[in-house]
Design a protein around this motif. Structure first.
Motif, short mmCIF file in Angstrom:
data_model
loop_
_atom_site.label_atom_id
_atom_site.label_comp_id
_atom_site.label_asym_id
_atom_site.label_seq_id
_atom_site.Cartn_x
_atom_site.Cartn_y
_atom_site.Cartn_z
N ARG A 1 -0.43 1.44 12.66
CA ARG A 1 -0.57 2.41 11.85
C ARG A 1 -0.39 2.07 10.46
NH1 ARG A 1 -0.71 5.49 8.54
NH2 ARG A 1 -0.30 7.51 8.27
N HIS A 2 1.01 1.74 10.25
CA HIS A 2 1.49 1.27 8.97
C HIS A 2 1.35 0.03 8.37
CE1 HIS A 2 3.24 5.32 8.93
NE2 HIS A 2 3.57 5.28 10.10
N PHE B 1 10.36 3.45 11.54
CA PHE B 1 10.23 2.48 12.48
C PHE B 1 11.78 2.19 12.99
CE2 PHE B 1 7.38 -0.71 9.68
CZ PHE B 1 6.32 -0.02 10.16
N ALA C 1 3.25 2.01 15.69
CA ALA C 1 3.66 2.27 14.40
C ALA C 1 3.30 1.05 13.56
CB ALA C 1 5.37 2.47 14.30
N THR C 2 3.59 -0.26 14.28
CA THR C 2 3.09 -1.40 13.53
C THR C 2 1.85 -1.21 13.00
OG1 THR C 2 5.03 -2.39 14.68
CG2 THR C 2 3.31 -3.75 13.56
N TRP D 1 0.88 -1.10 0.00
CA TRP D 1 0.08 -0.10 -0.30
C TRP D 1 0.96 1.35 0.08
CZ3 TRP D 1 -0.71 -4.03 3.16
CH2 TRP D 1 -0.04 -4.23 4.40
N TYR D 2 2.16 1.08 0.09
CA TYR D 2 3.07 2.19 -0.13
C TYR D 2 4.07 2.35 -1.21
CZ TYR D 2 1.83 3.31 5.13
OH TYR D 2 1.26 3.44 6.05
#
Ligand SMILES: Nc1ncnc2c1ncn2[C@@H]1O[C@H](COP(=O)(O)OP(=O)(O)OP(=O)(O)O)[C@@H](O)[C@H]1O
Ligand SMILES: [Mg+2]
Lengths: 286, 252
Positions: B170-171, A120, B167-168, A107-108
């Motif tokens: 969210r992304h 991250f 973050a995991t 999706w990116y």
């Protein structure tokens, strides 16, 4: 010439980037009798800046060992030290992982994928753009920065995936069969590029593969493992400077080394198959 | 191209069907075979609707029902996804709770509505709680399915890069499961909406459901139909918008 050293040989710990000390890994089975001893008392030191391969029959615990070094699995016993620090969970500052499947998020775009990885790993935002551009340029994929992973072929995707692993800027990169999903020609070319890319950086690489040619072509030393339980069998050193040209593959020395590895593995693989047959026969009887 | 053309013709057929329905309504009421008490003419309904809007009654009822639905829907979405996130942290919890949630959802929860009135009274809060309870299930079930389907190697990669739990989420987890969760959210909206209207009809002081029940009791069929037609038009339009968002999300 290639030297064979006895298993578990100790390199001076000052030069060791990764020191694996008496690591045992037991996976709980469904029943206590079915517990799998994946690794049995492995000790080895990987010198800084070396490219090493883990080679061994399927199920001998290569992935397990790599995951323990990367802090993704806590070993049942023993410990791993990286630059003198004991590993306890992922350490993205020191260690990057590259897996068999491309882990680019569909999706990116490629750019967004790099940025999310940097986020991250808590890399300063100001570096995101330049790191992305440099890494893609290094593998000749700059044109695809705003493409989605699905718009790239499998080979191109793994190339980008490799670039991202390098862009994380760690001293150590762990690769678990990164080329296994690719066709032979593509993996040769990627292997050559990898050798060239990494020759300059002085990174320490641990690379899991099933390909004998890949192991000889890429590594400074090959750790040959045995299965059931997984343990270290021998170390084969490949004394050839990096970057290696494809001509290295045409030399008799290359062929000899490859045959030597095959000789070491053949018995292991045979044994593995026999054990499999025996245990399934036993299961049939009960 | 073919897709566009067939899409266009299916739209035309849908519009034709709608025109036919209104035509039949007009015809039936002008023939006078059905009493206007049961089926008022389209024109009297239109007049009743204009009167409702002008008197301000339309907006005040809409505000009550709208805010009740939005509160219930928000609670359902947040509680549903939070529960799903917590449950999908372990395969064991999924095995335990997924069938329980699906099982409770199969019970007609309308049975419990009197309890909500008993505990929370006949004000909007009983409707909020009741509708939120009902709307919780489709969100939770879809989010459990969505979170469980996130590919293991994406999570492993994020973990290896030291990604925080947020973050995991969210992304990786949210984008991976978004189309499935959106379906749950859409279903949840209609269940919440229906529950609020039903609840208001049964026991309430204000709101669209109460207005419809009252109009029926007071023999004001034109006003009742004005509300009904409004709810139908609103639901169809909302469904179109949400479906469009959903197909756009899954096309990504
Ligand atoms: N999560 C787990 N739970 C239980 N057993 C496991 C688990 N992961 C691996 N094993 C077992 O541990 C042993 C080693 O597995 P591992 O994946 O490390 O081997 P490998 O050398 O990487 O194999 P391959 O070459 O097929 O990738 C195998 O017998 C495997 O079945
Ligand atoms: Mg493996």
């Amino acid at each position: 010439m290639n030297k064979m050293t006895p298993a578990g040989q100790i390199v001076s710990s000052q030069t060791a980037a990764i020191s694996i000390q008496n690591v045992r890994q037991q996976y709980p089975g469904r029943h206590s009798s079915a517990a799998v001893l994946a690794l049995d008392d492995i000790s080895l030191d990987i010198p800084r800046g070396e490219f090493v391969c883990l080679l061994g029959p399927s199920g001998c615990g290569k992935s397990t060992l790599l995951n323990i070094v990367g802090g993704l699995i806590k070993p049942t016993a023993g410990k791993v030290q990286v630059s003198g620090r004991t590993i306890d969970g992922p350490s993205p500052r020191d260690i990057a992982f590259i897996f068999q499947e491309s882990t680019l998020l569909p999706w990116y775009t490629i750019r967004e994928n790099f940025h999310v990885s940097f986020k991250f790993s808590r890399i300063a935002r100001s570096e995101w753009q330049s790191r992305t551009e440099e890494a893609l340029a290094a593998v000749g994929m700059s044109r695809f920065i705003d493409h989605y992973p699905e718009q790239l072929s499998v080979g191109m995707r793994q190339r980008v995936n490799l670039a991202r692993g390098i862009a994380l800027g760690t001293d150590i990169i762990l690769m678990d069969e990164p080329f296994a999903a690719l066709d032979e020609q593509t993996r040769m070319v990627l292997g050559e590029d990898l050798s060239e890319l990494l020759a300059k950086t002085g990174k320490t690489i641990v690379f899991v593969t099933h390909s004998l040619a890949e192991a000889v072509f890429l590594s400074d030393r090959v750790y040959v493992m045995a299965a059931r339980p997984g343990r270290l069998k021998t170390i084969v050193e490949i004394d050839e400077p990096h970057p290696r040209s494809p001509d290295f593959m045409l030399t008799t020395r290359f062929g000899d080394l490859r045959n030597q590895l095959y000789g070491l593995l053949r018995d292991e693989v045979r044994e593995g198959l026999q054990i499999e047959r025996k245990s399934s026969a036993a299961a049939g009887r009960t | 191209m073919i897709g566009d053309a067939s899409n266009l013709s299916s739209r035309a057929i849908q519009l034709g069907f709608l025109a036919l329905l209104v035509g039949a309504w007009q015809l039936l009421s002008s023939l006078g075979t059905i009493s206007p008490l049961l089926l008022p003419s389209p024109d009297s309904v239109r007049i009743a609707f204009v009167k409702l809007v002008e008197s301000g009654q339309f907006w005040s009822s809409l505000r009550v029902t709208g805010s009740t639905v939005l509160q219930a829907w928000a609670i359902a979405m947040i509680a549903g996804s939070a529960a799903a996130y917590a449950i999908t942290r372990s395969r064991f919890l999924v095995a335990v709770f997924e069938p329980v949630i699906a099982g409770i959802f199969a019970i007609p929860l309308t049975l419990l509505f009197p309890l909500y009135i008993l505990f929370l009274g006949i004000g909007p809060s009983s409707k909020v709680a009741y509708a939120a309870t009902y709307g919780f299930f489709p969100v939770a079930l879809n989010a459990i399915a969505g979170f469980s389907a996130v590919k293991e190697h994406y999570l492993r990669a994020a973990h290896s890069m030291g990604a925080s739990a947020f973050a995991t989420f969210r992304h990786v987890m949210l984008p991976a499961s978004f189309p499935i969760i959106l379906t749950g959210i859409r279903i949840s909206f209609f269940i919440t909406f229906a529950s609020v209207l039903g609840g208001e009809t049964l026991s309430s002081v204000t709101g669209i459901g109460k207005r419809i029940a009252l109009a029926a009791e007071l023999m004001e069929p034109a006003e009742m139909f004005a509300w009904i037609v409004f709810v139908i038009v609103f639901s169809v339009a909302t469904n179109m918008v949400l479906s469009m968002l959903e197909s756009r999300a899954s096309a990504q």
